[in-house]
Design a protein around this motif. Structure first.
Motif, PDB file in Angstrom:
ATOM      1  N   VAL A 148       0.856  -1.187   0.000  1.00  0.00           N
ATOM      2  CA  VAL A 148       0.000   0.000   0.000  1.00  0.00           C
ATOM      3  C   VAL A 148       0.893   1.238   0.000  1.00  0.00           C
ATOM      4  O   VAL A 148       1.628   1.494   0.952  1.00  0.00           O
ATOM      5  CB  VAL A 148      -0.956   0.023   1.215  1.00  0.00           C
ATOM      6  N   ILE A 149       0.805   2.008  -1.068  1.00  0.00           N
ATOM      7  CA  ILE A 149       1.618   3.208  -1.243  1.00  0.00           C
ATOM      8  C   ILE A 149       0.918   4.428  -0.641  1.00  0.00           C
ATOM      9  O   ILE A 149       1.539   5.241   0.034  1.00  0.00           O
ATOM     10  CB  ILE A 149       1.904   3.454  -2.741  1.00  0.00           C
ATOM     11  N   ALA A 150      -0.376   4.561  -0.914  1.00  0.00           N
ATOM     12  CA  ALA A 150      -1.174   5.700  -0.437  1.00  0.00           C
ATOM     13  C   ALA A 150      -2.618   5.243  -0.318  1.00  0.00           C
ATOM     14  O   ALA A 150      -2.969   4.142  -0.739  1.00  0.00           O
ATOM     15  CB  ALA A 150      -1.052   6.865  -1.420  1.00  0.00           C
ATOM     16  N   GLU A 151      -3.456   6.103   0.239  1.00  0.00           N
ATOM     17  CA  GLU A 151      -4.873   5.750   0.377  1.00  0.00           C
ATOM     18  C   GLU A 151      -5.519   5.437  -0.966  1.00  0.00           C
ATOM     19  O   GLU A 151      -6.490   4.695  -1.025  1.00  0.00           O
ATOM     20  CB  GLU A 151      -5.644   6.883   1.069  1.00  0.00           C
ATOM     21  N   ASP A 152      -4.977   5.992  -2.047  1.00  0.00           N
ATOM     22  CA  ASP A 152      -5.551   5.756  -3.369  1.00  0.00           C
ATOM     23  C   ASP A 152      -4.615   4.972  -4.290  1.00  0.00           C
ATOM     24  O   ASP A 152      -4.791   4.982  -5.502  1.00  0.00           O
ATOM     25  CB  ASP A 152      -5.950   7.076  -4.023  1.00  0.00           C
ATOM     26  N   GLN A 153      -3.623   4.265  -3.722  1.00  0.00           N
ATOM     27  CA  GLN A 153      -2.731   3.450  -4.550  1.00  0.00           C
ATOM     28  C   GLN A 153      -2.175   2.265  -3.786  1.00  0.00           C
ATOM     29  O   GLN A 153      -1.708   2.386  -2.655  1.00  0.00           O
ATOM     30  CB  GLN A 153      -1.555   4.259  -5.094  1.00  0.00           C
ATOM     31  N   VAL A 154      -2.206   1.118  -4.452  1.00  0.00           N
ATOM     32  CA  VAL A 154      -1.544  -0.090  -3.973  1.00  0.00           C
ATOM     33  C   VAL A 154      -0.762  -0.651  -5.154  1.00  0.00           C
ATOM     34  O   VAL A 154      -1.209  -0.578  -6.297  1.00  0.00           O
ATOM     35  CB  VAL A 154      -2.556  -1.121  -3.419  1.00  0.00           C
ATOM     36  N   ASP A 155       0.430  -1.150  -4.880  1.00  0.00           N
ATOM     37  CA  ASP A 155       1.221  -1.812  -5.903  1.00  0.00           C
ATOM     38  C   ASP A 155       1.090  -3.307  -5.702  1.00  0.00           C
ATOM     39  O   ASP A 155       1.071  -3.796  -4.567  1.00  0.00           O
ATOM     40  CB  ASP A 155       2.697  -1.419  -5.808  1.00  0.00           C
ATOM     41  N   ALA A 156       1.009  -4.040  -6.810  1.00  0.00           N
ATOM     42  CA  ALA A 156       0.943  -5.498  -6.768  1.00  0.00           C
ATOM     43  C   ALA A 156       2.160  -6.054  -7.493  1.00  0.00           C
ATOM     44  O   ALA A 156       2.509  -5.575  -8.575  1.00  0.00           O
ATOM     45  CB  ALA A 156      -0.339  -5.983  -7.437  1.00  0.00           C
ATOM     46  N   TYR A 157       2.814  -7.027  -6.893  1.00  0.00           N
ATOM     47  CA  TYR A 157       3.959  -7.697  -7.502  1.00  0.00           C
ATOM     48  C   TYR A 157       3.544  -9.124  -7.822  1.00  0.00           C
ATOM     49  O   TYR A 157       3.020  -9.834  -6.959  1.00  0.00           O
ATOM     50  CB  TYR A 157       5.155  -7.712  -6.552  1.00  0.00           C
ATOM     51  N   VAL A 158       3.788  -9.547  -9.060  1.00  0.00           N
ATOM     52  CA  VAL A 158       3.414 -10.883  -9.504  1.00  0.00           C
ATOM     53  C   VAL A 158       4.511 -11.401 -10.431  1.00  0.00           C
ATOM     54  O   VAL A 158       5.207 -10.612 -11.077  1.00  0.00           O
ATOM     55  CB  VAL A 158       2.034 -10.847 -10.211  1.00  0.00           C
ATOM     56  N   ALA A 159       4.662 -12.718 -10.487  1.00  0.00           N
ATOM     57  CA  ALA A 159       5.647 -13.319 -11.385  1.00  0.00           C
ATOM     58  C   ALA A 159       5.312 -12.926 -12.827  1.00  0.00           C
ATOM     59  O   ALA A 159       4.133 -12.871 -13.204  1.00  0.00           O
ATOM     60  CB  ALA A 159       5.638 -14.837 -11.242  1.00  0.00           C
ATOM     61  N   PRO A 160       6.322 -12.636 -13.631  1.00  0.00           N
ATOM     62  CA  PRO A 160       6.066 -12.239 -15.029  1.00  0.00           C
ATOM     63  C   PRO A 160       5.203 -13.244 -15.792  1.00  0.00           C
ATOM     64  O   PRO A 160       4.382 -12.852 -16.624  1.00  0.00           O
ATOM     65  CB  PRO A 160       7.469 -12.143 -15.637  1.00  0.00           C
ATOM     66  N   SER A 161       5.354 -14.527 -15.492  1.00  0.00           N
ATOM     67  CA  SER A 161       4.568 -15.543 -16.203  1.00  0.00           C
ATOM     68  C   SER A 161       3.080 -15.469 -15.870  1.00  0.00           C
ATOM     69  O   SER A 161       2.251 -15.996 -16.614  1.00  0.00           O
ATOM     70  CB  SER A 161       5.105 -16.938 -15.881  1.00  0.00           C
ATOM     71  N   PHE A 162       2.728 -14.826 -14.757  1.00  0.00           N
ATOM     72  CA  PHE A 162       1.318 -14.691 -14.373  1.00  0.00           C
ATOM     73  C   PHE A 162       0.753 -13.305 -14.652  1.00  0.00           C
ATOM     74  O   PHE A 162      -0.455 -13.096 -14.535  1.00  0.00           O
ATOM     75  CB  PHE A 162       1.140 -14.982 -12.872  1.00  0.00           C
ATOM     76  N   ALA A 163       1.581 -12.337 -14.974  1.00  0.00           N
ATOM     77  CA  ALA A 163       1.134 -10.949 -15.108  1.00  0.00           C
ATOM     78  C   ALA A 163      -0.006 -10.802 -16.122  1.00  0.00           C
ATOM     79  O   ALA A 163      -1.016 -10.157 -15.831  1.00  0.00           O
ATOM     80  CB  ALA A 163       2.303 -10.046 -15.478  1.00  0.00           C
ATOM     81  N   HIS A 164       0.133 -11.395 -17.280  1.00  0.00           N
ATOM     82  CA  HIS A 164      -0.897 -11.265 -18.318  1.00  0.00           C
ATOM     83  C   HIS A 164      -2.240 -11.797 -17.812  1.00  0.00           C
ATOM     84  O   HIS A 164      -3.282 -11.162 -17.993  1.00  0.00           O
ATOM     85  CB  HIS A 164      -0.458 -11.996 -19.593  1.00  0.00           C
ATOM     86  N   ASP A 165      -2.217 -12.960 -17.183  1.00  0.00           N
ATOM     87  CA  ASP A 165      -3.463 -13.550 -16.669  1.00  0.00           C
ATOM     88  C   ASP A 165      -4.066 -12.712 -15.548  1.00  0.00           C
ATOM     89  O   ASP A 165      -5.286 -12.533 -15.483  1.00  0.00           O
ATOM     90  CB  ASP A 165      -3.222 -14.972 -16.175  1.00  0.00           C
ATOM     91  N   LEU A 166      -3.224 -12.201 -14.645  1.00  0.00           N
ATOM     92  CA  LEU A 166      -3.736 -11.378 -13.553  1.00  0.00           C
ATOM     93  C   LEU A 166      -4.352 -10.092 -14.087  1.00  0.00           C
ATOM     94  O   LEU A 166      -5.451  -9.708 -13.682  1.00  0.00           O
ATOM     95  CB  LEU A 166      -2.629 -11.058 -12.549  1.00  0.00           C
ATOM     96  N   PHE A 167      -3.671  -9.430 -15.020  1.00  0.00           N
ATOM     97  CA  PHE A 167      -4.208  -8.191 -15.590  1.00  0.00           C
ATOM     98  C   PHE A 167      -5.508  -8.465 -16.343  1.00  0.00           C
ATOM     99  O   PHE A 167      -6.452  -7.685 -16.277  1.00  0.00           O
ATOM    100  CB  PHE A 167      -3.200  -7.517 -16.510  1.00  0.00           C
ATOM    101  N   GLY A 168      -5.568  -9.595 -17.031  1.00  0.00           N
ATOM    102  CA  GLY A 168      -6.804  -9.973 -17.728  1.00  0.00           C
ATOM    103  C   GLY A 168      -7.940 -10.201 -16.748  1.00  0.00           C
ATOM    104  O   GLY A 168      -9.077  -9.776 -16.980  1.00  0.00           O
ATOM    105  N   TYR A 169      -7.636 -10.864 -15.643  1.00  0.00           N
ATOM    106  CA  TYR A 169      -8.656 -11.108 -14.633  1.00  0.00           C
ATOM    107  C   TYR A 169      -9.154  -9.791 -14.047  1.00  0.00           C
ATOM    108  O   TYR A 169     -10.368  -9.560 -13.950  1.00  0.00           O
ATOM    109  CB  TYR A 169      -8.107 -12.013 -13.524  1.00  0.00           C
ATOM    110  N   TRP A 170      -8.220  -8.910 -13.658  1.00  0.00           N
ATOM    111  CA  TRP A 170      -8.636  -7.627 -13.096  1.00  0.00           C
ATOM    112  C   TRP A 170      -9.408  -6.781 -14.108  1.00  0.00           C
ATOM    113  O   TRP A 170     -10.323  -6.054 -13.740  1.00  0.00           O
ATOM    114  CB  TRP A 170      -7.431  -6.855 -12.560  1.00  0.00           C
TER     115      TRP A 170
END
Length: 181
Positions: A148-170
């Protein structure tokens, strides 16, 4: 009984992958007090405790697990930062470049917590999960670490092999969110 419903939000979260950057893992072994003291002298800040992170200029220091931290920094600082951290670790630890091990996604908007409540087993609405907090969880069978960076921002870290699927899901989740006007 499980009922599916549409969430009503006021600020649909926006997210994007951040360009590549330096990610270094600082691991301290045995009795890490001496190395922690060297870190504090070098950076004028203590290493964050469990579930915590802090920013120091362009760097972000993130607790990963007991006696291990991830330091995010601009690419141009990789070699100098790695050397400085190696001095701090000395014989009490190690520094590993893990830059290729994670993709960072910045999620912005007042209602980012609603996005994080989908597909996982994590209570993103907990009041204690605030700026400076970190947590690891699973979203749709993918390991994700949130910072959690700020009240209006959170950063998510994911393995590169899963990034495409996670972004698609979101993306599919964000489409189902209604904006209350």
């Amino acid at each position: 009984m499980i009922r599916k419903a549409r969430a009503i939000v006021t600020d649909v979260p926006r997210f994007h992958a951040v360009p590549p950057e330096t990610l270094l893992r600082l691991e301290l072994w045995a009795e890490p007090r001496a190395a922690q003291a060297r870190f504090k002298r070098a950076f004028d800040a203590a290493l964050p405790g469990p579930g915590q992170a802090f920013s120091a200029g362009a760097w972000r220091v993130i607790w990963r697990e007991p006696r291990a931290w991830m330091i995010r920094a601009p690419l141009v600082e990789r070699e100098a930062l790695a050397a400085r951290l190696a001095e701090i670790a000395g014989d009490d630890g190690a520094v590993t470049d893990i830059s290729g091990a994670a993709v960072r996604c910045a999620i912005r908007g007042r209602d980012w917590r609603i996005l994080l409540t989908h597909g996982g087993v994590f209570d993103a609405e907990d009041a204690d999960f605030r700026p400076g907090s970190v947590a690891g969880t699973v979203v749709e069978h993918m390991s994700v670490r949130f910072d959690v960076i700020a009240e209006d921002q959170v950063d998510a870290y994911v393995a590169p092999s899963f990034a495409h699927d996670l972004f698609g899901y979101w993306t599919s989740v964000a489409r189902r969110l209604e904006v209350r006007g």
